[in-house]
Design an enzyme around this catalytic site. Sequence first.
Site, PDB file in Angstrom:
ATOM      1  N   ARG A   1       1.737   1.839  10.297  1.00  0.00           N
ATOM      2  CA  ARG A   1       1.779   1.641   8.883  1.00  0.00           C
ATOM      3  C   ARG A   1       2.139   3.492   8.834  1.00  0.00           C
ATOM      4  NH1 ARG A   1      -0.916   1.543   3.162  1.00  0.00           N
ATOM      5  NH2 ARG A   1       0.328  -0.099   3.087  1.00  0.00           N
TER       6      ARG A   1
ATOM      7  N   HIS B   1       8.085  -1.475   2.636  1.00  0.00           N
ATOM      8  CA  HIS B   1       7.087  -1.544   2.292  1.00  0.00           C
ATOM      9  C   HIS B   1       7.256  -3.560   2.924  1.00  0.00           C
ATOM     10  CE1 HIS B   1       2.951  -2.649   2.473  1.00  0.00           C
ATOM     11  NE2 HIS B   1       2.445  -2.726   1.460  1.00  0.00           N
TER      12      HIS B   1
ATOM     13  N   GLN C   1       4.171  -6.410   2.755  1.00  0.00           N
ATOM     14  CA  GLN C   1       3.867  -6.564   1.082  1.00  0.00           C
ATOM     15  C   GLN C   1       4.241  -7.313   0.449  1.00  0.00           C
ATOM     16  OE1 GLN C   1       1.619  -4.875  -1.019  1.00  0.00           O
ATOM     17  NE2 GLN C   1       1.917  -6.014  -2.207  1.00  0.00           N
TER      18      GLN C   1
ATOM     19  N   ASP D   1       5.111  -0.152  -9.327  1.00  0.00           N
ATOM     20  CA  ASP D   1       4.021   0.469  -8.273  1.00  0.00           C
ATOM     21  C   ASP D   1       3.927   2.463  -8.862  1.00  0.00           C
ATOM     22  OD1 ASP D   1       3.217   1.603  -5.492  1.00  0.00           O
ATOM     23  OD2 ASP D   1       4.476   1.063  -4.571  1.00  0.00           O
TER      24      ASP D   1
ATOM     25  N   CYS E   1       1.523  -4.030  -6.034  1.00  0.00           N
ATOM     26  CA  CYS E   1       1.022  -3.893  -4.815  1.00  0.00           C
ATOM     27  C   CYS E   1      -0.366  -3.374  -4.436  1.00  0.00           C
ATOM     28  CB  CYS E   1       2.259  -3.111  -3.684  1.00  0.00           C
ATOM     29  SG  CYS E   1       2.409  -0.995  -4.365  1.00  0.00           S
TER      30      CYS E   1
ATOM     31  N   ARG F   1      -1.835 -10.765   1.396  1.00  0.00           N
ATOM     32  CA  ARG F   1      -1.971  -9.746   1.890  1.00  0.00           C
ATOM     33  C   ARG F   1      -2.547 -10.588   2.888  1.00  0.00           C
ATOM     34  NH1 ARG F   1      -0.458  -4.846   1.463  1.00  0.00           N
ATOM     35  NH2 ARG F   1       0.698  -5.242   3.455  1.00  0.00           N
TER      36      ARG F   1
HETATM   37  N1   CP Z   1      -0.544  -2.792  -1.116  1.00  0.00           N
HETATM   38  C1   CP Z   1      -1.010  -2.002  -0.219  1.00  0.00           C
HETATM   39  O1   CP Z   1      -0.451  -2.096   1.211  1.00  0.00           O
HETATM   40  O2   CP Z   1      -2.361  -1.071  -0.127  1.00  0.00           O
HETATM   41  P1   CP Z   1      -3.442  -0.523   0.794  1.00  0.00           P
HETATM   42  O3   CP Z   1      -2.653   1.034   1.238  1.00  0.00           O
HETATM   43  O4   CP Z   1      -4.420  -0.415   0.731  1.00  0.00           O
HETATM   44  O5   CP Z   1      -2.918  -1.120   2.747  1.00  0.00           O
HETATM   45  N1  NVA Z   2       4.758   2.778  -2.872  1.00  0.00           N
HETATM   46  C1  NVA Z   2       3.684   3.338  -2.053  1.00  0.00           C
HETATM   47  C2  NVA Z   2       3.068   1.874  -1.796  1.00  0.00           C
HETATM   48  C3  NVA Z   2       1.473   2.277  -1.410  1.00  0.00           C
HETATM   49  C4  NVA Z   2       1.156   0.310  -0.335  1.00  0.00           C
HETATM   50  C5  NVA Z   2       3.097   4.172  -1.108  1.00  0.00           C
HETATM   51  O1  NVA Z   2       4.134   4.392  -0.299  1.00  0.00           O
HETATM   52  O2  NVA Z   2       2.304   5.436  -1.338  1.00  0.00           O
END
Ligand code: CP
Ligand code: NVA
Length: 336
Positions: free
Chosen positions: A112, A139, A142, A236, A279, A318
């Site tokens: 990530r 993502h 997700q 989101d 998400c 997830r």
């Molecule tokens: N939805 C998601 O990716 O959550 P986190 O940022 O908590 O991993």
């Molecule tokens: N779009 C958001 C998703 C978090 C899971 C971000 O990148 O912060």
Amino acid sequence: MSITWNPELRNRSLMRLGDFTDEEMLQLIRLARELKARRAAGIRGDLLRRKHIALIFEKSSTRTRNSASIAVRDEGGDAEFLTRNDTHLGLKESVKDTARVLGRMFDGILFRGFAQATVEGLKKWSGIPVWNGLTDDFHTTQILADLMTMQENFGEDLRGLKLAYIGDGRNNVANSLMMGCAKAGVNYVNCTPESLMPDPVLVKEAAEVAARNGSSVEVVHDPKVGVKGANVLYTDVWVSMGEEDKKAERLKLLRPYQVNAELVEATGNKGGKLIFLHCLPAFHDHETVVSKESGAQEVTDDVFEAPFSKVFDEAENRMHTIKALYVSSLGDPAAL
Ligand code: CP
Ligand code: NVA
């Protein structure tokens, strides 16, 4: 209890959803549903025995990090969680060198972070499967959980349903969701302001996939028009990780895109015909430091807490979908 996976998925990485065929993506979600039933039956097996997964996280995470960790431990393997301060990656050591080192020790990497190029580099140089746990652009994992949650509510065949995404139309979640819907034959409408429209190249790519599955991809500006007939409302955060300097501008721009009772009404769908997904993390009240200070609220509390909101099933899924990725890529069929 039946657990099956496609041998074609062995040692496969996942950078973006387009890396898998439509059928492979759906097979993976089917496996996730089987693994969810296996866990519910109390089975903690050995499908991933002695498999070591590196979790490289440049950005914060609650769901992805813990899903990625529990998923491998449930099936007899283990995970090493590595933040920016834990390795030399990007500071004293290149992606190429770090990848070649980790590839000698681990069986897989879940990443990530910021640049899509980093996760692509890890894949290129490590020689082991690498999975994208969110970058600035996508993502990927997700969306597997989102589609799985939709199946739990509407049945396995999602073709012909309509999902309306409302908010920042060009963020990582929106980009991947557009492709995931197209691959599953779900009609996708992105409701977003002019300045936050998705990259036309990605829209074209998804529209082609949608067309072969009998569905469509649309981008509209008026949310009340876009959500008409929607079976899934999805939003989101208005400011993604790494974009904090855009906060003031985004809050102003996206306020008309809040998911609230009025927008739910505008779908014309209620009862079992509509679910809400996000998400997470979500700003739905003012209980967090950031929402208190900014006033951001992409979804109102009444919608977030409504019976048709499936956000916590989605969060749990997830874990099952990431486990499905690990098992199909590294799992030992002899341990079944
Ligand atoms: N939805 C998601 O990716 O959550 P986190 O940022 O908590 O991993
Ligand atoms: N779009 C958001 C998703 C978090 C899971 C971000 O990148 O912060």
